[in-house]
Design an enzyme around this catalytic site. Sequence first.
Site, PDB file in Angstrom:
ATOM      1  N   ARG A  76      39.886  42.765  47.225  1.00  0.00           N
ATOM      2  CA  ARG A  76      40.526  44.025  46.863  1.00  0.00           C
ATOM      3  C   ARG A  76      39.448  44.938  46.294  1.00  0.00           C
ATOM      4  O   ARG A  76      38.502  44.464  45.652  1.00  0.00           O
ATOM      5  CB  ARG A  76      41.619  43.796  45.823  1.00  0.00           C
ATOM      6  CG  ARG A  76      42.721  42.835  46.266  1.00  0.00           C
ATOM      7  CD  ARG A  76      43.713  42.604  45.128  1.00  0.00           C
ATOM      8  NE  ARG A  76      44.792  41.690  45.518  1.00  0.00           N
ATOM      9  CZ  ARG A  76      44.801  40.384  45.292  1.00  0.00           C
ATOM     10  NH1 ARG A  76      43.761  39.821  44.668  1.00  0.00           N
ATOM     11  NH2 ARG A  76      45.811  39.624  45.675  1.00  0.00           N
ATOM     12  N   LYS A  97      44.631  40.225  40.169  1.00  0.00           N
ATOM     13  CA  LYS A  97      46.074  40.408  40.267  1.00  0.00           C
ATOM     14  C   LYS A  97      46.807  39.181  39.745  1.00  0.00           C
ATOM     15  O   LYS A  97      46.410  38.049  40.021  1.00  0.00           O
ATOM     16  CB  LYS A  97      46.456  40.664  41.732  1.00  0.00           C
ATOM     17  CG  LYS A  97      47.828  41.275  41.923  1.00  0.00           C
ATOM     18  CD  LYS A  97      48.034  41.685  43.367  1.00  0.00           C
ATOM     19  CE  LYS A  97      49.370  42.368  43.547  1.00  0.00           C
ATOM     20  NZ  LYS A  97      49.582  42.793  44.965  1.00  0.00           N
ATOM     21  N   HIS A 124      41.556  50.027  52.524  1.00  0.00           N
ATOM     22  CA  HIS A 124      42.235  48.727  52.438  1.00  0.00           C
ATOM     23  C   HIS A 124      42.266  48.020  53.782  1.00  0.00           C
ATOM     24  O   HIS A 124      42.488  46.803  53.835  1.00  0.00           O
ATOM     25  CB  HIS A 124      43.662  48.920  51.913  1.00  0.00           C
ATOM     26  CG  HIS A 124      44.270  47.678  51.349  1.00  0.00           C
ATOM     27  ND1 HIS A 124      43.728  46.986  50.275  1.00  0.00           N
ATOM     28  CD2 HIS A 124      45.376  46.968  51.708  1.00  0.00           C
ATOM     29  CE1 HIS A 124      44.474  45.935  49.997  1.00  0.00           C
ATOM     30  NE2 HIS A 124      45.478  45.888  50.859  1.00  0.00           N
ATOM     31  N   ARG A 145      40.169  44.882  54.250  1.00  0.00           N
ATOM     32  CA  ARG A 145      40.774  43.602  53.844  1.00  0.00           C
ATOM     33  C   ARG A 145      41.638  43.051  54.977  1.00  0.00           C
ATOM     34  O   ARG A 145      41.630  41.848  55.237  1.00  0.00           O
ATOM     35  CB  ARG A 145      41.591  43.830  52.570  1.00  0.00           C
ATOM     36  CG  ARG A 145      42.202  42.569  51.954  1.00  0.00           C
ATOM     37  CD  ARG A 145      42.630  42.887  50.530  1.00  0.00           C
ATOM     38  NE  ARG A 145      43.617  41.979  49.977  1.00  0.00           N
ATOM     39  CZ  ARG A 145      43.345  40.833  49.372  1.00  0.00           C
ATOM     40  NH1 ARG A 145      42.098  40.429  49.265  1.00  0.00           N
ATOM     41  NH2 ARG A 145      44.305  40.088  48.875  1.00  0.00           N
ATOM     42  N   HIS A 203      46.091  35.393  47.094  1.00  0.00           N
ATOM     43  CA  HIS A 203      47.535  35.560  47.199  1.00  0.00           C
ATOM     44  C   HIS A 203      48.269  34.392  46.562  1.00  0.00           C
ATOM     45  O   HIS A 203      47.770  33.267  46.530  1.00  0.00           O
ATOM     46  CB  HIS A 203      47.950  35.669  48.670  1.00  0.00           C
ATOM     47  CG  HIS A 203      47.532  36.960  49.304  1.00  0.00           C
ATOM     48  ND1 HIS A 203      47.195  37.076  50.640  1.00  0.00           N
ATOM     49  CD2 HIS A 203      47.396  38.208  48.780  1.00  0.00           C
ATOM     50  CE1 HIS A 203      46.871  38.329  50.903  1.00  0.00           C
ATOM     51  NE2 HIS A 203      46.988  39.032  49.790  1.00  0.00           N
ATOM     52  N   TYR A 233      48.913  40.806  56.211  1.00  0.00           N
ATOM     53  CA  TYR A 233      47.598  41.279  56.629  1.00  0.00           C
ATOM     54  C   TYR A 233      47.237  40.867  58.052  1.00  0.00           C
ATOM     55  O   TYR A 233      46.235  41.335  58.591  1.00  0.00           O
ATOM     56  CB  TYR A 233      46.520  40.740  55.673  1.00  0.00           C
ATOM     57  CG  TYR A 233      46.550  41.387  54.316  1.00  0.00           C
ATOM     58  CD1 TYR A 233      45.689  42.434  54.001  1.00  0.00           C
ATOM     59  CD2 TYR A 233      47.450  40.964  53.344  1.00  0.00           C
ATOM     60  CE1 TYR A 233      45.719  43.033  52.757  1.00  0.00           C
ATOM     61  CE2 TYR A 233      47.495  41.563  52.094  1.00  0.00           C
ATOM     62  CZ  TYR A 233      46.628  42.599  51.815  1.00  0.00           C
ATOM     63  OH  TYR A 233      46.671  43.199  50.585  1.00  0.00           O
TER      64      TYR A 233
END
Length: 208
Positions: free
Chosen positions: A34, A59, A137, A140, A171, A180
């Site tokens: 990220r 995160k 983004h 990614r 994740h 993704y």
Amino acid sequence: MLALAKALPSHGSTIERGNTYFVLFAVLYGLGLRVGEACRLCLKDVDLERRLLVIRETKFYKSRLVPFGPKLGALLGQHLHQRQTTALATNTADDQPLFCLRGGRPINPGTVSQTFHAMVPSLNLRIPPGISPPRLHDLRHSFAVGTLTRWYRLGLDPQTKLLALSTFMGHGDISSTAVYLTPTPELLEHANRRFRAFAAATLAEDRS
């Protein structure tokens, strides 16, 4: 990445800035981080000997180790050496940001996004009608799709390795990673080949 490198500033006092952004974009594309994770990296978070990045309290307040290969390791090594031989060398404490410009402050994720969008027009990309231009983004997303495609090329079963990809990307579950995995023509072709092989084997067993 080659196209991005050509679009970055490469003259006069902008060389240092261009080199910093090149390494930053390489980390985003090559490791699927990220943008906030990359911008928060400190010097102490780079272990060149073991080829590891330490992603701290990202995160959901989780931390993880992200391995990198020899090419990216060489690039990070060059970046660290450059920092030691430029004006940024005035403060080389290990808690200093890995990616910073003059002043020593970490690059803001919003600034990275603005820089990326400012470069896109110079890439001369063919964007089909109705398709949005690339976003930062998307690097990614490209990492996730590229990893899955390489597994297919190597003859591996991606289904058995999705948990590893999910963990690598930080994740909490595989369903977050699936977002993704944008289908591409090559990815669909690999999936179709695997399904046809599976179906053929199943039919052969039923006939025997």
